[in-house]
Design a protein around this motif. Structure first.
Motif, mmCIF file in Angstrom:
data_model
loop_
_atom_site.group_PDB
_atom_site.id
_atom_site.type_symbol
_atom_site.label_atom_id
_atom_site.label_comp_id
_atom_site.label_asym_id
_atom_site.label_seq_id
_atom_site.Cartn_x
_atom_site.Cartn_y
_atom_site.Cartn_z
ATOM 1 N N LYS A 149 12.073 2.029 12.188
ATOM 2 C CA LYS A 149 11.578 1.907 10.822
ATOM 3 C C LYS A 149 10.855 3.192 10.459
ATOM 4 O O LYS A 149 10.438 3.948 11.344
ATOM 5 N N GLN A 150 10.715 3.436 9.164
ATOM 6 C CA GLN A 150 10.047 4.653 8.723
ATOM 7 C C GLN A 150 9.007 4.325 7.666
ATOM 8 O O GLN A 150 9.305 3.668 6.659
ATOM 9 N N ALA A 151 7.782 4.762 7.898
ATOM 10 C CA ALA A 151 6.716 4.608 6.905
ATOM 11 C C ALA A 151 6.719 5.791 5.951
ATOM 12 O O ALA A 151 6.914 6.940 6.359
ATOM 13 N N VAL A 152 6.509 5.502 4.674
ATOM 14 C CA VAL A 152 6.367 6.538 3.644
ATOM 15 C C VAL A 152 5.108 6.226 2.844
ATOM 16 O O VAL A 152 4.646 5.086 2.805
ATOM 17 N N ILE A 153 4.588 7.233 2.192
ATOM 18 C CA ILE A 153 3.401 7.005 1.379
ATOM 19 C C ILE A 153 3.815 6.446 0.026
ATOM 20 O O ILE A 153 4.809 6.890 -0.576
ATOM 21 N N ALA A 154 3.085 5.462 -0.446
ATOM 22 C CA ALA A 154 3.382 4.889 -1.758
ATOM 23 C C ALA A 154 3.083 5.904 -2.859
ATOM 24 O O ALA A 154 2.110 6.652 -2.771
ATOM 25 N N PHE B 219 -1.310 0.809 -10.367
ATOM 26 C CA PHE B 219 -0.665 1.172 -9.104
ATOM 27 C C PHE B 219 0.615 0.359 -8.893
ATOM 28 O O PHE B 219 1.664 0.899 -8.516
ATOM 29 N N VAL B 220 0.522 -0.949 -9.109
ATOM 30 C CA VAL B 220 1.679 -1.824 -8.896
ATOM 31 C C VAL B 220 2.798 -1.464 -9.866
ATOM 32 O O VAL B 220 3.979 -1.404 -9.488
ATOM 33 N N GLN B 221 2.447 -1.211 -11.119
ATOM 34 C CA GLN B 221 3.466 -0.844 -12.104
ATOM 35 C C GLN B 221 4.158 0.459 -11.720
ATOM 36 O O GLN B 221 5.393 0.580 -11.813
ATOM 37 N N LEU B 222 3.385 1.450 -11.264
ATOM 38 C CA LEU B 222 3.975 2.718 -10.848
ATOM 39 C C LEU B 222 4.916 2.513 -9.668
ATOM 40 O O LEU B 222 6.052 3.025 -9.656
ATOM 41 N N PRO C 163 -2.350 -11.699 -5.276
ATOM 42 C CA PRO C 163 -1.446 -12.102 -6.367
ATOM 43 C C PRO C 163 -0.690 -10.918 -6.973
ATOM 44 O O PRO C 163 0.506 -11.034 -7.272
ATOM 45 N N GLU C 164 -1.367 -9.793 -7.148
ATOM 46 C CA GLU C 164 -0.699 -8.602 -7.673
ATOM 47 C C GLU C 164 0.241 -7.997 -6.630
ATOM 48 O O GLU C 164 1.333 -7.520 -6.952
ATOM 49 N N LEU C 165 -0.183 -7.995 -5.372
ATOM 50 C CA LEU C 165 0.629 -7.395 -4.309
ATOM 51 C C LEU C 165 2.013 -8.016 -4.260
ATOM 52 O O LEU C 165 3.019 -7.317 -4.096
ATOM 53 N N PHE C 166 2.088 -9.324 -4.409
ATOM 54 C CA PHE C 166 3.377 -10.000 -4.275
ATOM 55 C C PHE C 166 4.263 -9.859 -5.504
ATOM 56 O O PHE C 166 5.377 -10.378 -5.519
ATOM 57 N N THR C 167 3.790 -9.159 -6.530
ATOM 58 C CA THR C 167 4.675 -8.812 -7.643
ATOM 59 C C THR C 167 5.426 -7.507 -7.369
ATOM 60 O O THR C 167 6.287 -7.131 -8.165
ATOM 61 N N LEU C 168 5.090 -6.834 -6.291
ATOM 62 C CA LEU C 168 5.861 -5.648 -5.908
ATOM 63 C C LEU C 168 7.270 -6.065 -5.506
ATOM 64 O O LEU C 168 7.456 -7.046 -4.770
ATOM 65 N N ASN C 169 8.259 -5.336 -5.946
ATOM 66 C CA ASN C 169 9.659 -5.702 -5.731
ATOM 67 C C ASN C 169 10.150 -5.227 -4.370
ATOM 68 O O ASN C 169 10.991 -4.332 -4.251
#
Length: 353
Positions: free
Chosen positions: A124-129, A196-199, A240-246
């Protein structure tokens, strides 16, 4: 199928590599000399992860200067960016962007390619958000390079960072989103978190459903030098906001939470049926190695709230997110990882997974 278990990312560097980094900074060895030491450290990391039984491995971020700044080679920067305070009083400071256009100097696929050459199991590979890198842009702007132009460039670059890793055969790509919980400390109203979540979703929406199933997000309260920056922020404000990330995978710090069942209840309420939930069962900051039985019991608690077929395990955070973080020994980190693997297997046997 067994319960999946994965590392998060960074692992402590061996003393030889840490010494090499200091020698390079002092001008006593060349970059080529350091590359030899880094290659050895990467090979040893992957070998030890596989020996611990890890079904998925990473390179332990042996090549990254930090989990957040790896793309910034050659980017025009000043040193006086956003300051992140930790609970023990120490700080980390991000750089400040001074000009555009914004382009990554290093893409994470360069780490992935080398790791896959060495591994015999999936990598797996981690990337910065992108939300973390958005903090590079100064509040007072940059002449001739408006924030809107920067964000457009950042979105393109972040997409490329993820897509290259998927195309190169990453088992999954994990967005590091430690700034999510921190944002609620900086702005309790949640406005920054929503931005942040929208971006991040603007980037994630460029991928297909099948691709998003291989993309995950990791959140934690920040772990550095045995301290955290936002453990005192209530998880229920973030989740709640975190789980709206796709994304199809969510990696949650949980072992160091004072009330994991409270957190799991919120996870069960807000996570989507198509999301695999990896719960943290190892606390990288705790100097005591967890037993396999402790890990098993933490998984069993999570299984009271989540279907077993959606459950996975992970470490709460990386063990050494910055190259100079030597607060945890390499041997201790691998002992904890071995406990995670063994304990997850015990839980799987008890749950019939």
């Amino acid at each position: 199928m067994p319960i999946p278990t994965e590392p998060i990312g960074s692992l402590p560097r061996p003393p030889e590599l840490l010494n090499g980094l200091a020698e390079l900074a002092a001008g006593r060895i060349s970059q080529a000399d350091l590359d030899v030491l880094t290659d050895r450290a990467t090979a040893d990391t992957i070998q030890r992860l596989e020996a611990a039984g890890s079904p998925v491995v990473t390179d332990g971020e042996q090549r990254k200067p930090s989990f957040v700044t790896y793309p910034l080679d050659g980017v025009p920067l000043a040193a006086d960016g956003v300051v992140i305070p930790f609970a023990d009083g120490h700080t980390r400071q991000l750089p400040r962007l001074t000009g555009g256009p914004f382009r990554y100097g290093t893409f994470a696929v360069s780490y992935l390619t080398k790791a896959r050459e060495l591994a015999t199991v999936p990598v797996k590979q981690a990337v910065i958000a992108p939300s973390a890198l958005s903090l590079l842009y100064p509040a007072d702007g940059i002449d001739g390079y408006p924030r809107e132009a920067f964000l457009a460039d950042l979105i393109d670059q972040a997409e490329q960072d993820i897509r290259q890793c998927l195309d190169a055969g990453a088992d999954s790509v994990q967005l590091d989103f430690t700034e999510g919980r921190l944002s609620l400390k900086l702005d309790p109203s949640g406005g920054v978190l929503r931005e942040f979540v929208q971006l991040n979703n603007t980037v994630l929406d460029r991928f297909s459903a099948d691709e998003r199933a291989r993309i995950g997000v990791h959140t934690c309260p920040g772990g550095d030098q045995d301290s955290a920056h936002s453990l005192d922020v209530d998880y229920t404000g973030l989740l709640p906001e975190l789980f709206t990330l796709n994304v199809g995978r969510v990696y949650l710090q949980l072992a160091s939470e004072p009330d994991p069942e409270k957190v799991l209840a919120v996870v069960a309420e807000h996570s989507r049926p198509d999301q695999q939930i990896f719960v943290g069962v190892i606390d990288p900051i705790d100097p005591v190695v967890e037993t396999a039985e402790q890990v098993r019991d933490r998984v069993l608690v999570a299984a009271r709230h989540l279907p077993v077929d959606r459950l996975g395990t992970c470490d709460d955070c990386g063990f050494s997110p910055f190259a100079d973080d030597t607060s945890t020994s390499r041997d201790l980190a691998f002992a904890k990882i071995q406990a995670r693997v063994a304990g997850t297997e015990l839980a799987g046997q008890e749950l019939g997974a």
